[in-house]
Design an enzyme around this catalytic site. Structure first.
Site, PDB file in Angstrom:
ATOM      1  N   ASN A 138       0.884  -1.170   0.000  1.00  0.00           N
ATOM      2  CA  ASN A 138       0.000   0.000   0.000  1.00  0.00           C
ATOM      3  C   ASN A 138       0.914   1.210   0.000  1.00  0.00           C
ATOM      4  O   ASN A 138       1.501   1.544   1.022  1.00  0.00           O
ATOM      5  CB  ASN A 138      -0.898  -0.025   1.243  1.00  0.00           C
ATOM      6  CG  ASN A 138      -1.716   1.241   1.368  1.00  0.00           C
ATOM      7  OD1 ASN A 138      -1.780   2.053   0.436  1.00  0.00           O
ATOM      8  ND2 ASN A 138      -2.341   1.430   2.523  1.00  0.00           N
ATOM      9  N   LYS A 156       0.191   4.263  -0.322  1.00  0.00           N
ATOM     10  CA  LYS A 156      -0.408   5.469   0.274  1.00  0.00           C
ATOM     11  C   LYS A 156      -0.170   6.675  -0.643  1.00  0.00           C
ATOM     12  O   LYS A 156      -0.152   6.506  -1.853  1.00  0.00           O
ATOM     13  CB  LYS A 156       0.117   5.672   1.697  1.00  0.00           C
ATOM     14  CG  LYS A 156      -0.052   4.392   2.532  1.00  0.00           C
ATOM     15  CD  LYS A 156       0.187   4.581   4.003  1.00  0.00           C
ATOM     16  CE  LYS A 156      -0.011   3.242   4.713  1.00  0.00           C
ATOM     17  NZ  LYS A 156       0.145   3.358   6.175  1.00  0.00           N
ATOM     18  N   GLU A 203      -6.615   4.982   7.849  1.00  0.00           N
ATOM     19  CA  GLU A 203      -6.394   6.391   7.493  1.00  0.00           C
ATOM     20  C   GLU A 203      -7.629   6.971   6.808  1.00  0.00           C
ATOM     21  O   GLU A 203      -7.949   8.142   6.989  1.00  0.00           O
ATOM     22  CB  GLU A 203      -5.136   6.512   6.612  1.00  0.00           C
ATOM     23  CG  GLU A 203      -3.876   6.235   7.430  1.00  0.00           C
ATOM     24  CD  GLU A 203      -2.721   5.622   6.657  1.00  0.00           C
ATOM     25  OE1 GLU A 203      -2.731   5.645   5.415  1.00  0.00           O
ATOM     26  OE2 GLU A 203      -1.798   5.092   7.319  1.00  0.00           O
ATOM     27  N   GLU A 233      -5.095  -4.581  10.594  1.00  0.00           N
ATOM     28  CA  GLU A 233      -4.036  -3.589  10.789  1.00  0.00           C
ATOM     29  C   GLU A 233      -4.290  -2.831  12.080  1.00  0.00           C
ATOM     30  O   GLU A 233      -5.098  -1.889  12.098  1.00  0.00           O
ATOM     31  CB  GLU A 233      -4.022  -2.596   9.626  1.00  0.00           C
ATOM     32  CG  GLU A 233      -3.777  -3.226   8.277  1.00  0.00           C
ATOM     33  CD  GLU A 233      -3.197  -2.221   7.283  1.00  0.00           C
ATOM     34  OE1 GLU A 233      -2.131  -2.512   6.744  1.00  0.00           O
ATOM     35  OE2 GLU A 233      -3.786  -1.154   7.087  1.00  0.00           O
ATOM     36  N   GLY A 291       2.937   2.500  10.691  1.00  0.00           N
ATOM     37  CA  GLY A 291       3.898   3.577  10.523  1.00  0.00           C
ATOM     38  C   GLY A 291       4.622   3.967  11.800  1.00  0.00           C
ATOM     39  O   GLY A 291       5.273   5.000  11.851  1.00  0.00           O
ATOM     40  N   SER A 313       3.831  -1.932  10.286  1.00  0.00           N
ATOM     41  CA  SER A 313       5.278  -2.044  10.498  1.00  0.00           C
ATOM     42  C   SER A 313       5.818  -3.438  10.175  1.00  0.00           C
ATOM     43  O   SER A 313       6.711  -3.933  10.865  1.00  0.00           O
ATOM     44  CB  SER A 313       5.645  -1.611  11.911  1.00  0.00           C
ATOM     45  OG  SER A 313       5.286  -0.246  12.115  1.00  0.00           O
TER      46      SER A 313
HETATM   47  P1  13P Z   1       3.349   0.502   7.577  1.00  0.00           P
HETATM   48  O1  13P Z   1       3.823  -0.805   6.988  1.00  0.00           O
HETATM   49  O2  13P Z   1       4.082   1.689   7.024  1.00  0.00           O
HETATM   50  O3  13P Z   1       3.285   0.460   9.054  1.00  0.00           O
HETATM   51  O4  13P Z   1       1.829   0.697   7.047  1.00  0.00           O
HETATM   52  C1  13P Z   1       0.952  -0.345   7.165  1.00  0.00           C
HETATM   53  C2  13P Z   1      -0.267   0.001   6.422  1.00  0.00           C
HETATM   54  O5  13P Z   1      -1.000   0.882   6.809  1.00  0.00           O
HETATM   55  C3  13P Z   1      -0.557  -0.745   5.192  1.00  0.00           C
HETATM   56  O6  13P Z   1      -1.847  -0.488   4.744  1.00  0.00           O
END
Ligand code: 13P
Length: 251
Positions: A9, A11, A98, A168, A174, A214
């Protein structure tokens, strides 16, 4: 039997040029390994059609990160499920924390998005997960169960069978703070039980449940070794070919 999946992802990262280069890099890396999982990249809307033109769809799946909750019409700035499908993408990430947190996406809105995605032959990668407070006060089982029930449990068993789930925990996204493999397994097993109660063992056993938050090359193998963890939804580590491939090859 359910599939193992590693999905990126991206983002709101990469320009179109950077994104095409990253997709090409992943695509190329996949030509040289035998991946023991399906591999997908979730990319910004603006990148979908161009990236679809440079990847081998038999080795690398393509996802949008969202779609609209309306079919078409006067919704300035929105991108519909049929528009996503017309780019060649076959997956759509829905319900990411998010989106829920910053864009007010409710369970009801997400239900509509899931239905529109399915109507356009897109596979939803549906995200669920609790915030830190809910983890700490022990309500996370109820929170996750409600997220699934409220947006997905009006689906027929046949349609539910098309859904990929991604657990998640918001506190792990993050933050560098990964759920331990045991924490992931505990809640994934719980989720599968919720699915079994509603749709039966077969549907539950066939549903891929990914872990996100993460996830990195250094912890992926331990997470993926758990019987109910069927792969990962990867944020930061999906923005670099080497680290993403380090997770893909953890299977
Ligand atoms: P991170 O791997 O950056 O923690 O993000 C996870 C995430 O939100 C994937 O959709």
């Amino acid at each position: 039997m359910r599939k193992n999946i590693v999905a990126g992802n991206w983002k709101m990262n990469t320009t179109l040029q950077e994104g095409v280069a990253l997709a090409k890099g992943v695509n190329e890396a996949l030509q040289n390994v035998t991946a023991n999982c399906d591999v997908i990249i979730g990319v910004p809307f603006t990148h979908l059609a161009s990236i679809n033109g440079v990847i081998d769809s038999s080795k690398l799946g393509l996802a949008a990160e969202n779609c609209a909750d309306q079919k078409s019409g006067a919704y300035t700035g929105e991108v519909s499920a049929s528009m996503v499908a017309s780019t060649g993408a076959t997956y759509v990430i829905l319900g990411h924390s998010e989106r829920r947190q910053y864009y007010g996406e409710t369970a009801e809105i997400l239900k509509t998005k899931v239905n529109l995605a399915l109507a356009n032959n897109l596979t939803p990668i549906f995200c669920i997960g609790e915030v830190l407070e809910e983890r700490e006060n022990g309500t996370y089982f109820d929170v996750v169960k409600a997220q699934i029930e409220e947006s997905l449990f009006e689906l027929s068993a046949e349609d539910f069978g098309k859904i990929v789930l991604a657990y998640e925990p918001v506190w792990a996204i993050g933050t560098g703070k990964t759920a331990t493999a045991d924490q992931a397994e505990e809640i994934h097993a719980f989720i599968r039980g919720v699915l079994a109660t509603k749709y039966g063992e077969e549907v539950a056993n066939n549903t891929s449940i990914l872990y996100g938050g993460s996830c990195k090359p250094s912890n992926a193998a331990e997470l993926f070794a758990k019987p109910n963890v069927d792969g990962g939804l990867i944020g930061g580590a999906a923005l670099d070919v080497e680290s993403f491939m380090g997770i893909v090859t953890a299977f």
